[in-house]
Design a protein around this motif. Sequence first.
Motif, PDB file in Angstrom:
ATOM      1  N   ASP A 261       0.874  -1.178   0.000  1.00  0.00           N
ATOM      2  CA  ASP A 261       0.000   0.000   0.000  1.00  0.00           C
ATOM      3  C   ASP A 261       0.908   1.224   0.000  1.00  0.00           C
ATOM      4  OD1 ASP A 261      -2.220   1.599   0.147  1.00  0.00           O
ATOM      5  OD2 ASP A 261      -2.721   1.110   2.220  1.00  0.00           O
ATOM      6  N   GLU A 262       0.961   1.935  -1.143  1.00  0.00           N
ATOM      7  CA  GLU A 262       1.933   3.017  -1.299  1.00  0.00           C
ATOM      8  C   GLU A 262       1.294   4.239  -1.956  1.00  0.00           C
ATOM      9  OE1 GLU A 262       5.976   0.515  -2.173  1.00  0.00           O
ATOM     10  OE2 GLU A 262       4.223   0.152  -3.427  1.00  0.00           O
ATOM     11  N   THR A 263       1.740   5.409  -1.535  1.00  0.00           N
ATOM     12  CA  THR A 263       1.231   6.670  -2.072  1.00  0.00           C
ATOM     13  C   THR A 263       2.396   7.525  -2.554  1.00  0.00           C
ATOM     14  OG1 THR A 263      -0.676   6.686  -0.581  1.00  0.00           O
ATOM     15  CG2 THR A 263      -0.026   8.796  -1.550  1.00  0.00           C
ATOM     16  N   ARG A 264       2.224   8.112  -3.733  1.00  0.00           N
ATOM     17  CA  ARG A 264       3.187   9.082  -4.247  1.00  0.00           C
ATOM     18  C   ARG A 264       2.427  10.252  -4.871  1.00  0.00           C
ATOM     19  NH1 ARG A 264       5.802   6.360  -1.543  1.00  0.00           N
ATOM     20  NH2 ARG A 264       7.849   5.398  -1.931  1.00  0.00           N
ATOM     21  N   MET A 265       3.066  11.409  -4.827  1.00  0.00           N
ATOM     22  CA  MET A 265       2.505  12.610  -5.439  1.00  0.00           C
ATOM     23  C   MET A 265       3.054  12.773  -6.850  1.00  0.00           C
ATOM     24  SD  MET A 265       0.404  13.776  -3.193  1.00  0.00           S
ATOM     25  CE  MET A 265      -0.028  15.255  -4.127  1.00  0.00           C
ATOM     26  N   PHE A 266       2.163  13.129  -7.769  1.00  0.00           N
ATOM     27  CA  PHE A 266       2.508  13.355  -9.176  1.00  0.00           C
ATOM     28  C   PHE A 266       2.070  14.759  -9.582  1.00  0.00           C
ATOM     29  CE2 PHE A 266       2.699   8.845  -8.976  1.00  0.00           C
ATOM     30  CZ  PHE A 266       3.358   8.372 -10.103  1.00  0.00           C
ATOM     31  N   ALA A 267       2.715  15.275 -10.605  1.00  0.00           N
ATOM     32  CA  ALA A 267       2.256  16.489 -11.285  1.00  0.00           C
ATOM     33  C   ALA A 267       2.661  16.383 -12.744  1.00  0.00           C
ATOM     34  CB  ALA A 267       2.841  17.741 -10.659  1.00  0.00           C
ATOM     35  N   ILE A 268       1.781  16.833 -13.618  1.00  0.00           N
ATOM     36  CA  ILE A 268       2.072  16.869 -15.050  1.00  0.00           C
ATOM     37  C   ILE A 268       2.514  18.293 -15.385  1.00  0.00           C
ATOM     38  CG2 ILE A 268       1.146  16.481 -17.361  1.00  0.00           C
ATOM     39  CD1 ILE A 268      -1.109  14.815 -15.985  1.00  0.00           C
ATOM     40  N   GLY A 269       3.770  18.454 -15.740  1.00  0.00           N
ATOM     41  CA  GLY A 269       4.301  19.800 -15.993  1.00  0.00           C
ATOM     42  C   GLY A 269       4.998  20.314 -14.758  1.00  0.00           C
ATOM     43  N   ASP A 270       4.286  21.069 -13.927  1.00  0.00           N
ATOM     44  CA  ASP A 270       4.860  21.630 -12.701  1.00  0.00           C
ATOM     45  C   ASP A 270       3.926  21.392 -11.520  1.00  0.00           C
ATOM     46  OD1 ASP A 270       7.315  22.868 -13.655  1.00  0.00           O
ATOM     47  OD2 ASP A 270       6.011  24.280 -14.721  1.00  0.00           O
ATOM     48  N   MET A 271       4.525  21.255 -10.346  1.00  0.00           N
ATOM     49  CA  MET A 271       3.751  21.187  -9.113  1.00  0.00           C
ATOM     50  C   MET A 271       3.624  22.605  -8.563  1.00  0.00           C
ATOM     51  SD  MET A 271       2.247  19.087  -6.839  1.00  0.00           S
ATOM     52  CE  MET A 271       3.027  17.469  -6.847  1.00  0.00           C
ATOM     53  N   PRO A 272       2.431  23.084  -8.290  1.00  0.00           N
ATOM     54  CA  PRO A 272       2.275  24.418  -7.708  1.00  0.00           C
ATOM     55  C   PRO A 272       3.110  24.549  -6.431  1.00  0.00           C
ATOM     56  CG  PRO A 272       0.150  23.540  -8.369  1.00  0.00           C
ATOM     57  CD  PRO A 272       1.126  22.425  -8.525  1.00  0.00           C
ATOM     58  N   ALA A 273       3.639  25.726  -6.198  1.00  0.00           N
ATOM     59  CA  ALA A 273       4.574  25.928  -5.088  1.00  0.00           C
ATOM     60  C   ALA A 273       3.960  25.563  -3.739  1.00  0.00           C
ATOM     61  CB  ALA A 273       5.047  27.383  -5.081  1.00  0.00           C
ATOM     62  N   ARG A 274       2.714  25.939  -3.517  1.00  0.00           N
ATOM     63  CA  ARG A 274       2.077  25.648  -2.229  1.00  0.00           C
ATOM     64  C   ARG A 274       1.908  24.140  -2.031  1.00  0.00           C
ATOM     65  NH1 ARG A 274      -3.715  26.151  -0.901  1.00  0.00           N
ATOM     66  NH2 ARG A 274      -3.971  26.223   1.374  1.00  0.00           N
ATOM     67  N   ALA A 275       1.527  23.456  -3.098  1.00  0.00           N
ATOM     68  CA  ALA A 275       1.387  22.010  -3.019  1.00  0.00           C
ATOM     69  C   ALA A 275       2.742  21.338  -2.847  1.00  0.00           C
ATOM     70  CB  ALA A 275       0.684  21.481  -4.269  1.00  0.00           C
ATOM     71  N   MET A 276       3.763  21.868  -3.512  1.00  0.00           N
ATOM     72  CA  MET A 276       5.107  21.299  -3.380  1.00  0.00           C
ATOM     73  C   MET A 276       5.580  21.367  -1.931  1.00  0.00           C
ATOM     74  SD  MET A 276       7.719  19.805  -4.756  1.00  0.00           S
ATOM     75  CE  MET A 276       7.767  20.060  -6.545  1.00  0.00           C
ATOM     76  N   ARG A 277       5.344  22.514  -1.280  1.00  0.00           N
ATOM     77  CA  ARG A 277       5.749  22.639   0.121  1.00  0.00           C
ATOM     78  C   ARG A 277       5.001  21.649   1.005  1.00  0.00           C
ATOM     79  NH1 ARG A 277       5.536  28.160  -1.367  1.00  0.00           N
ATOM     80  NH2 ARG A 277       3.483  28.406  -0.412  1.00  0.00           N
ATOM     81  N   ALA A 278       3.724  21.429   0.713  1.00  0.00           N
ATOM     82  CA  ALA A 278       2.940  20.474   1.498  1.00  0.00           C
ATOM     83  C   ALA A 278       3.439  19.046   1.267  1.00  0.00           C
ATOM     84  CB  ALA A 278       1.464  20.579   1.128  1.00  0.00           C
ATOM     85  N   CYS A 279       3.767  18.716   0.031  1.00  0.00           N
ATOM     86  CA  CYS A 279       4.306  17.386  -0.278  1.00  0.00           C
ATOM     87  C   CYS A 279       5.622  17.156   0.473  1.00  0.00           C
ATOM     88  CB  CYS A 279       4.552  17.240  -1.773  1.00  0.00           C
ATOM     89  SG  CYS A 279       3.075  17.268  -2.799  1.00  0.00           S
ATOM     90  N   GLN A 280       6.471  18.144   0.473  1.00  0.00           N
ATOM     91  CA  GLN A 280       7.754  18.023   1.163  1.00  0.00           C
ATOM     92  C   GLN A 280       7.560  17.910   2.669  1.00  0.00           C
ATOM     93  OE1 GLN A 280       9.502  21.573  -0.461  1.00  0.00           O
ATOM     94  NE2 GLN A 280      10.491  20.483  -2.172  1.00  0.00           N
ATOM     95  N   ALA A 281       6.554  18.600   3.199  1.00  0.00           N
ATOM     96  CA  ALA A 281       6.266  18.492   4.630  1.00  0.00           C
ATOM     97  C   ALA A 281       5.804  17.079   4.983  1.00  0.00           C
ATOM     98  CB  ALA A 281       5.196  19.508   5.019  1.00  0.00           C
ATOM     99  N   ALA A 282       4.952  16.497   4.142  1.00  0.00           N
ATOM    100  CA  ALA A 282       4.497  15.123   4.391  1.00  0.00           C
ATOM    101  C   ALA A 282       5.679  14.162   4.405  1.00  0.00           C
ATOM    102  CB  ALA A 282       3.479  14.715   3.332  1.00  0.00           C
ATOM    103  N   MET A 283       6.613  14.365   3.493  1.00  0.00           N
ATOM    104  CA  MET A 283       7.793  13.506   3.443  1.00  0.00           C
ATOM    105  C   MET A 283       8.670  13.696   4.677  1.00  0.00           C
ATOM    106  SD  MET A 283       8.543  14.011  -0.634  1.00  0.00           S
ATOM    107  CE  MET A 283      10.025  13.023  -0.712  1.00  0.00           C
TER     108      MET A 283
END
Length: 398
Positions: A261-283
């Motif tokens: 059971d695994e989860t990863r974040m994807f973006a096509i093109g660019d990840m919005p800056a606010r979402a990128m910060r949230a993804c990094q916080a989760a990690m």
Amino acid sequence: MGTDFHVPAGELCRRQARIQAKLQEKDIDGLLIVQRVDLFYFSGTAQSGFLYMPAEGDPLLMIKKYLPRARRESALLNLTAIGSIRQIPHRIADTYGRLPGTLGLEMDVLPVNYFNKLRNLLGVRDYVDAAPLILATRMIKSDWEIDQMAQTAALSQRTFDYMTTTIRPGLSEIEFTGMYEAFARKWGHGGMLRVRDFLTEGYAWHLLSGTSGGMVGVLDSPASGEGTSAAFPCGAGGRRLAANEPIMIDFSCVLNGYHMDETRMFAIGDMPARAMRACQAAMEIHDAVLEKVRPGVTLGDLFDVSVDRAAALGYADPYLGPPGSKVTFIGHGIGLELVEAPIIARGRDIPLEAGMTLALEPKLVFENEFSAGIEDVFRVTETGYQMVSQVPGKIFIC
């Protein structure tokens, strides 16, 4: 994958010894196993039948359908055909000389009507709930089981690699999940995810893109997604994937009965800056929890570490769901069922033990906006942890 897969006899013997020790400790004379996953765990076959496990001696596997296949699949010595459940008490009495005085049953999953039928049929003096003993036995994985999970992890990694080459704008969420599920099925994914809770339905298509990731709903999970209809209101739906938005893919894979059971974040093109910060916080939260993993640390301790780190990073409000809709766990055991004991949750004073396998899933939900998160499976070792997941721990920009 395939019909050449068998659970080794030695593996079954070790499982038998562990559950019998627990039965003896609790003064339970015998255990009647009905649930399909428990039956497979202790017998090596999932054919329709019943397994009687005495507190001492060899178990008896009674098969309704289909005995020849059960004989090919199971390394147990005592197998017999039965035409109906009415024959169960006679077979037990004939084999062991008597019926048990106290019988354990899987009372967490047996329907009330079925329990009453067995109780009236068997005529045993006392019935007790043996599910906690079964779950405690299954909770500690052997090296052989870890190897099975590693093979599932390899298939999962292969499927995530496929996602990176095929994801594109314009596909609907459910369409894309169908594509990567079909890919995984081609290489052995069993298709059916096993779950124990009767109110939970296992599925492999939990993809939440953009605003779908901010939808709270029926699931005991931070976010439910849109789903395909009011009849199945969770997971992927009809929303179209778009460029430059966060896409959370929570993929469950099963091979030869063992889950990942695994989860990863994807973006096509660019990840919005606010979402990128949230993804990094989760990690970062994920890594902070893993740093504390070792035998003796309690499940509640791990939960508290995650909450404290989320708050320190400024994400207390969206962590584990928006205010008013938060869940109180960050992970769960995993193996022959997608969600097993133990649960990494608030207040759980159960200590970690070597051999536990857990899925760790810290997630942030920005209601009606998006989700961010990560999920990995790890094994508790004698000194810390070992990753079972093989998917790179990164954000995928495609």
